[in-house]
Design a protein around this motif. Structure first.
Motif, PDB file in Angstrom:
ATOM      1  N   VAL A  10      11.001  81.293  14.772  1.00  0.00           N
ATOM      2  CA  VAL A  10      10.511  80.974  13.866  1.00  0.00           C
ATOM      3  C   VAL A  10      11.272  81.871  12.451  1.00  0.00           C
ATOM      4  CG1 VAL A  10       8.322  81.262  12.376  1.00  0.00           C
ATOM      5  CG2 VAL A  10       8.176  80.752  15.024  1.00  0.00           C
ATOM      6  N   GLU A  11      11.316  80.857  11.521  1.00  0.00           N
ATOM      7  CA  GLU A  11      12.064  81.293  10.396  1.00  0.00           C
ATOM      8  C   GLU A  11      11.288  81.099   9.117  1.00  0.00           C
ATOM      9  OE1 GLU A  11      16.124  80.145   9.434  1.00  0.00           O
ATOM     10  OE2 GLU A  11      16.730  80.458  11.726  1.00  0.00           O
ATOM     11  N   ILE A  12      11.028  82.103   8.423  1.00  0.00           N
ATOM     12  CA  ILE A  12      10.144  81.882   7.137  1.00  0.00           C
ATOM     13  C   ILE A  12      11.011  82.149   5.811  1.00  0.00           C
ATOM     14  CG2 ILE A  12       8.047  82.880   5.977  1.00  0.00           C
ATOM     15  CD1 ILE A  12       6.974  83.591   8.510  1.00  0.00           C
ATOM     16  N   ASP A  13      10.983  81.219   4.935  1.00  0.00           N
ATOM     17  CA  ASP A  13      11.768  81.472   3.727  1.00  0.00           C
ATOM     18  C   ASP A  13      10.655  81.659   2.591  1.00  0.00           C
ATOM     19  OD1 ASP A  13      14.235  81.313   4.904  1.00  0.00           O
ATOM     20  OD2 ASP A  13      14.372  79.214   4.712  1.00  0.00           O
ATOM     21  N   GLN A  14      10.899  82.346   1.623  1.00  0.00           N
ATOM     22  CA  GLN A  14       9.980  82.513   0.606  1.00  0.00           C
ATOM     23  C   GLN A  14      10.599  81.818  -0.731  1.00  0.00           C
ATOM     24  OE1 GLN A  14       8.169  86.398   0.237  1.00  0.00           O
ATOM     25  NE2 GLN A  14       7.475  86.287   2.556  1.00  0.00           N
ATOM     26  N   VAL A  15       9.924  81.082  -1.459  1.00  0.00           N
ATOM     27  CA  VAL A  15      10.539  80.573  -2.747  1.00  0.00           C
ATOM     28  C   VAL A  15       9.373  80.635  -3.812  1.00  0.00           C
ATOM     29  CG1 VAL A  15      11.353  78.199  -3.675  1.00  0.00           C
ATOM     30  CG2 VAL A  15      11.849  79.045  -1.232  1.00  0.00           C
ATOM     31  N   ILE A  16       9.835  80.892  -5.007  1.00  0.00           N
ATOM     32  CA  ILE A  16       8.862  80.807  -6.022  1.00  0.00           C
ATOM     33  C   ILE A  16       9.144  79.578  -6.862  1.00  0.00           C
ATOM     34  CG2 ILE A  16       8.414  81.875  -8.255  1.00  0.00           C
ATOM     35  CD1 ILE A  16       9.396  84.603  -7.048  1.00  0.00           C
ATOM     36  N   GLU A  21       4.740  72.032  -9.550  1.00  0.00           N
ATOM     37  CA  GLU A  21       5.451  71.590  -8.367  1.00  0.00           C
ATOM     38  C   GLU A  21       4.953  72.201  -7.124  1.00  0.00           C
ATOM     39  OE1 GLU A  21       9.868  72.483  -5.890  1.00  0.00           O
ATOM     40  OE2 GLU A  21       9.691  73.190  -8.368  1.00  0.00           O
ATOM     41  N   PHE A  22       4.248  73.180  -7.074  1.00  0.00           N
ATOM     42  CA  PHE A  22       3.390  73.557  -5.986  1.00  0.00           C
ATOM     43  C   PHE A  22       2.348  72.669  -5.748  1.00  0.00           C
ATOM     44  CE2 PHE A  22      -0.502  75.592  -4.310  1.00  0.00           C
ATOM     45  CZ  PHE A  22      -0.040  75.985  -2.854  1.00  0.00           C
ATOM     46  N   LYS A  23       1.617  71.991  -6.871  1.00  0.00           N
ATOM     47  CA  LYS A  23       0.551  71.126  -6.759  1.00  0.00           C
ATOM     48  C   LYS A  23       1.131  69.648  -6.186  1.00  0.00           C
ATOM     49  CE  LYS A  23      -2.661  73.115 -10.105  1.00  0.00           C
ATOM     50  NZ  LYS A  23      -3.118  73.000 -11.261  1.00  0.00           N
TER      51      LYS A  23
END
Length: 60
Positions: A10-16, A21-23
């Motif tokens: 499992v790889e988790i990438d965090q992006v701001i 864009e999130f919606k």
């Protein structure tokens, strides 16, 4: 026999991302989940308007 999901890695990438864009992404995933559970036929599926807007292929 019940299927089993073997997780190898499992790889988790965090992006701001911006709120807008999130919606848009959330709405797109909502449409994917809705279509999966509703089992719409291919003739009923259309490209969602939000996807067209985000990719720049939407003509208003």
């Amino acid at each position: 026999m019940q299927k089993k999901w073997d997780i190898v890695k499992v790889e988790i990438d965090q992006v701001i991302v911006s709120d807008e864009e999130f919606k848009q992404r959330l709405e797109e995933w909502g449409e994917v989940v809705y279509r999966y559970f509703c089992q719409l036929s291919e003739s009923q599926m259309e490209v969602p308007e939000t996807f067209l807007k985000r990719t720049g292929t939407y003509d208003s």
